[in-house]
Design an enzyme around this catalytic site. Structure first.
Site, PDB file in Angstrom:
ATOM      1  N   GLY A  14       0.814  -1.218   0.000  1.00 25.81           N
ATOM      2  CA  GLY A  14       0.000   0.000   0.000  1.00 25.81           C
ATOM      3  C   GLY A  14       0.846   1.265   0.000  1.00 25.81           C
ATOM      4  O   GLY A  14       2.079   1.214   0.074  1.00 25.81           O
ATOM      5  N   ARG A  41      -4.280 -11.092  -3.213  1.00 23.85           N
ATOM      6  CA  ARG A  41      -4.080 -10.505  -4.545  1.00 23.85           C
ATOM      7  C   ARG A  41      -2.613 -10.209  -4.817  1.00 23.85           C
ATOM      8  O   ARG A  41      -2.165 -10.231  -5.955  1.00 23.85           O
ATOM      9  CB  ARG A  41      -4.839  -9.165  -4.656  1.00 23.85           C
ATOM     10  CG  ARG A  41      -6.327  -9.241  -4.620  1.00 23.85           C
ATOM     11  CD  ARG A  41      -6.929  -7.833  -4.733  1.00 23.85           C
ATOM     12  NE  ARG A  41      -6.653  -6.984  -3.573  1.00 23.85           N
ATOM     13  CZ  ARG A  41      -7.385  -6.975  -2.459  1.00 23.85           C
ATOM     14  NH1 ARG A  41      -8.437  -7.765  -2.362  1.00 23.85           N
ATOM     15  NH2 ARG A  41      -7.077  -6.189  -1.446  1.00 23.85           N
ATOM     16  N   SER A  42      -1.863  -9.871  -3.771  1.00 21.27           N
ATOM     17  CA  SER A  42      -0.474  -9.421  -3.954  1.00 21.27           C
ATOM     18  C   SER A  42       0.558 -10.509  -3.681  1.00 21.27           C
ATOM     19  O   SER A  42       1.752 -10.261  -3.861  1.00 21.27           O
ATOM     20  CB  SER A  42      -0.181  -8.248  -3.011  1.00 21.27           C
ATOM     21  OG  SER A  42      -1.082  -7.212  -3.243  1.00 21.27           O
ATOM     22  N   ARG A 101      -6.233   3.378  18.782  1.00 21.88           N
ATOM     23  CA  ARG A 101      -5.581   4.613  19.243  1.00 21.88           C
ATOM     24  C   ARG A 101      -6.098   5.131  20.575  1.00 21.88           C
ATOM     25  O   ARG A 101      -5.341   5.664  21.377  1.00 21.88           O
ATOM     26  CB  ARG A 101      -5.756   5.721  18.192  1.00 21.88           C
ATOM     27  CG  ARG A 101      -4.878   5.540  16.979  1.00 21.88           C
ATOM     28  CD  ARG A 101      -5.124   6.663  16.005  1.00 21.88           C
ATOM     29  NE  ARG A 101      -4.491   6.412  14.727  1.00 21.88           N
ATOM     30  CZ  ARG A 101      -4.963   6.859  13.568  1.00 21.88           C
ATOM     31  NH1 ARG A 101      -6.074   7.580  13.516  1.00 21.88           N
ATOM     32  NH2 ARG A 101      -4.330   6.593  12.453  1.00 21.88           N
ATOM     33  N   CYS A 130      -2.665  11.059  10.585  1.00 17.86           N
ATOM     34  CA  CYS A 130      -1.622  11.814   9.867  1.00 17.86           C
ATOM     35  C   CYS A 130      -1.733  13.330  10.059  1.00 17.86           C
ATOM     36  O   CYS A 130      -0.728  14.004  10.330  1.00 17.86           O
ATOM     37  CB  CYS A 130      -1.656  11.449   8.387  1.00 17.86           C
ATOM     38  SG  CYS A 130      -3.300  11.427   7.670  1.00 17.86           S
ATOM     39  N   GLN A 157      -5.685  18.243   2.934  1.00 17.76           N
ATOM     40  CA  GLN A 157      -5.145  16.881   2.961  1.00 17.76           C
ATOM     41  C   GLN A 157      -4.992  16.282   1.566  1.00 17.76           C
ATOM     42  O   GLN A 157      -5.923  16.303   0.753  1.00 17.76           O
ATOM     43  CB  GLN A 157      -6.043  15.986   3.836  1.00 17.76           C
ATOM     44  CG  GLN A 157      -6.105  16.490   5.266  1.00 17.76           C
ATOM     45  CD  GLN A 157      -6.863  15.593   6.222  1.00 17.76           C
ATOM     46  OE1 GLN A 157      -7.535  16.099   7.120  1.00 17.76           O
ATOM     47  NE2 GLN A 157      -6.768  14.282   6.084  1.00 17.76           N
ATOM     48  N   GLY A 161      -3.479  10.319   1.253  1.00 20.47           N
ATOM     49  CA  GLY A 161      -4.021   9.959   2.570  1.00 20.47           C
ATOM     50  C   GLY A 161      -5.154   8.956   2.456  1.00 20.47           C
ATOM     51  O   GLY A 161      -5.493   8.278   3.432  1.00 20.47           O
ATOM     52  N   ARG A 236     -10.165  17.774   1.847  1.00 20.93           N
ATOM     53  CA  ARG A 236      -9.344  17.025   0.872  1.00 20.93           C
ATOM     54  C   ARG A 236      -9.051  17.942  -0.305  1.00 20.93           C
ATOM     55  O   ARG A 236      -9.973  18.589  -0.829  1.00 20.93           O
ATOM     56  CB  ARG A 236     -10.119  15.783   0.404  1.00 20.93           C
ATOM     57  CG  ARG A 236      -9.312  14.854  -0.489  1.00 20.93           C
ATOM     58  CD  ARG A 236      -8.306  14.027   0.258  1.00 20.93           C
ATOM     59  NE  ARG A 236      -8.944  13.132   1.213  1.00 20.93           N
ATOM     60  CZ  ARG A 236      -8.262  12.463   2.147  1.00 20.93           C
ATOM     61  NH1 ARG A 236      -6.956  12.586   2.258  1.00 20.93           N
ATOM     62  NH2 ARG A 236      -8.896  11.677   2.986  1.00 20.93           N
ATOM     63  N   HIS A 243       0.329  16.814   3.654  1.00 20.68           N
ATOM     64  CA  HIS A 243      -0.815  17.536   4.217  1.00 20.68           C
ATOM     65  C   HIS A 243      -0.334  18.899   4.729  1.00 20.68           C
ATOM     66  O   HIS A 243       0.789  19.025   5.220  1.00 20.68           O
ATOM     67  CB  HIS A 243      -1.391  16.786   5.425  1.00 20.68           C
ATOM     68  CG  HIS A 243      -2.130  15.524   5.099  1.00 20.68           C
ATOM     69  ND1 HIS A 243      -2.374  15.067   3.820  1.00 20.68           N
ATOM     70  CD2 HIS A 243      -2.715  14.614   5.928  1.00 20.68           C
ATOM     71  CE1 HIS A 243      -3.065  13.934   3.890  1.00 20.68           C
ATOM     72  NE2 HIS A 243      -3.275  13.637   5.156  1.00 20.68           N
TER      73      HIS A 243
END
Ligand code: A2P
Length: 335
Positions: A14, A41-42, A101, A130, A157, A161, A236, A243
């Site tokens: 990613g 998939r990867s 978090r 972030c 942002q 992100g 965004r 950012h």
């Protein structure tokens, strides 16, 4: 520091995972072995590391055998599902998602601010949001100088992100519009090319978005300030990477621009770029790919008695995610 660590990266393919691998290499992290993990998939894809190719493996609950530190950046669902298996296998998890978090038993760490909290982990350490990281990198040194009470802020942002698909969406829409076609949408609810969207993450009942409230709750936890208040609008913008945040902050004590500049200059991980006479201020285009955040436009706020307004920007894939996670892993390696 231990030199023989086995590191797993969950979400290695990613936008953040790729940067985690690059950051481990760049900082010469003392890893004896790296295991890149992603979805089925990867599996079999290769990723370059220290001149060799690492083969991506499918993430399963058995992936963490012998792993010392697992860096997770594959979304909250994947973290909730697989972090317990990693901890069970004896790994310390550094999680980039929002899943843990605000859990009281999980340290939420920006190493320049609260590195000592790493030692209090019970298997999981969370990497903050972030925009929150970029904001507190500037706010915390100013807090130490003047004592912060509250902020009003707007974020700008970048599309990365939203992960690799955010970059694909902006690139595709720019191409479609340049070719005279109607832009197509997959990721955002509206066209992002040549537009700005006052909408990051989901809306809550009080009208704020989840992303906006992360700034409140996470900043309190990182800075150890339960009374801190923040009213934030997250936006965004059609920027690929880095950012920016416009902040107006109110402090307990009398502020001065000179003392604020000195506090920023003395702080690790953040640079002053504040020479308006030469049009000098932080720009996301210039900060993409850089480790340090930058602050500029520092001025006395004309609507607060003890206030400062400033502009802070930083590469959210690096300091806002991968770099901060690797810095946390470096602290874990010292334990
Ligand atoms: P994959 O590339 O195989 O889909 P981004 O934030 O750029 O969208 O990347 C998300 C990362 O998380 C990718 O590496 C993606 O792997 C990985 N990922 C997403 N869902 C899963 C899952 N269920 N199991 C393992 N990895 C996942």
């Amino acid at each position: 520091m231990r030199e023989d660590l086995h590191i797993a990266i969950v979400g290695a393919t990613g936008a953040v995972g790729v940067e985690m691998l690059k950051t481990l290499e760049k900082r010469n992290f003392p890893a004896a072995k790296i295991t890149p993990l992603a979805s089925a998939r990867s599996a079999g894809k290769t990723l370059p590391f220290r001149g060799k190719d690492l083969t991506v493996q499918e993430l399963t609950p058995e992936s963490f055998e012998g792993v010392d530190i697992a860096l997770f950046s594959a979304g909250g669902g994947t973290s909730s599902e697989f972090a317990p298996a990693a901890v069970e296998a004896g790994a310390v998890v550094v999680d980039n998602s929002s899943a843990f978090r605000m859990d009281d038993s999980v340290p939420l760490v920006v190493p320049e601010i609260n590195a000592a909290a790493v030692a209090e982990n019970s298997g999981i350490i969370a990497n903050p949001n972030c925009s929150t990281i970029v904001t507190v990198m500037a706010l915390y040194p100013l807090h130490r100088a003047f004592g912060v009470k509250r902020i009003f802020a707007s974020t700008y942002q970048a599309v990365s992100g939203s992960g690799a698909m955010g970059i694909v969406e902006l690139e595709r829409q720019v191409g479609e519009i340049a070719a005279g076609q109607s832009p197509t949408r997959d990721v955002y609810p509206h066209q992002i090319a040549f537009n700005v969207l006052p909408h990051v993450d989901v809306f809550l009942d009080d009208g704020y978005t989840k992303e906006e409230m992360k700034m409140v709750h996470e900043s309190r936890k990182i800075m150890g300030l339960p009374e801190f208040r923040a009213s934030v609008t997250c936006v965004r913008v059609p920027v690929y990477r880095a950012h920016s945040v416009a902040v107006s902050a109110e402090f307990e004590r009398t502020v001065s621009v000179e003392a604020a500049r000195e506090a920023i200059i003395a702080a690790p991980g953040i640079d002053l770029n504040d020479e308006v006479a030469n049009n000098g201020y932080p720009l996301p285009l210039e900060l993409a790919g850089r480790d340090n955040c930058q602050v500029g436009r520092i001025r006395k706020d004309c609507a607060f008695d003890n206030g400062l307004s400033f502009w802070v920007a930083g590469d959210q894939l690096l300091k806002g995610a991968a770099l901060n996670a690797v810095q946390i892993a470096e602290e874990v390696a010292k334990l």
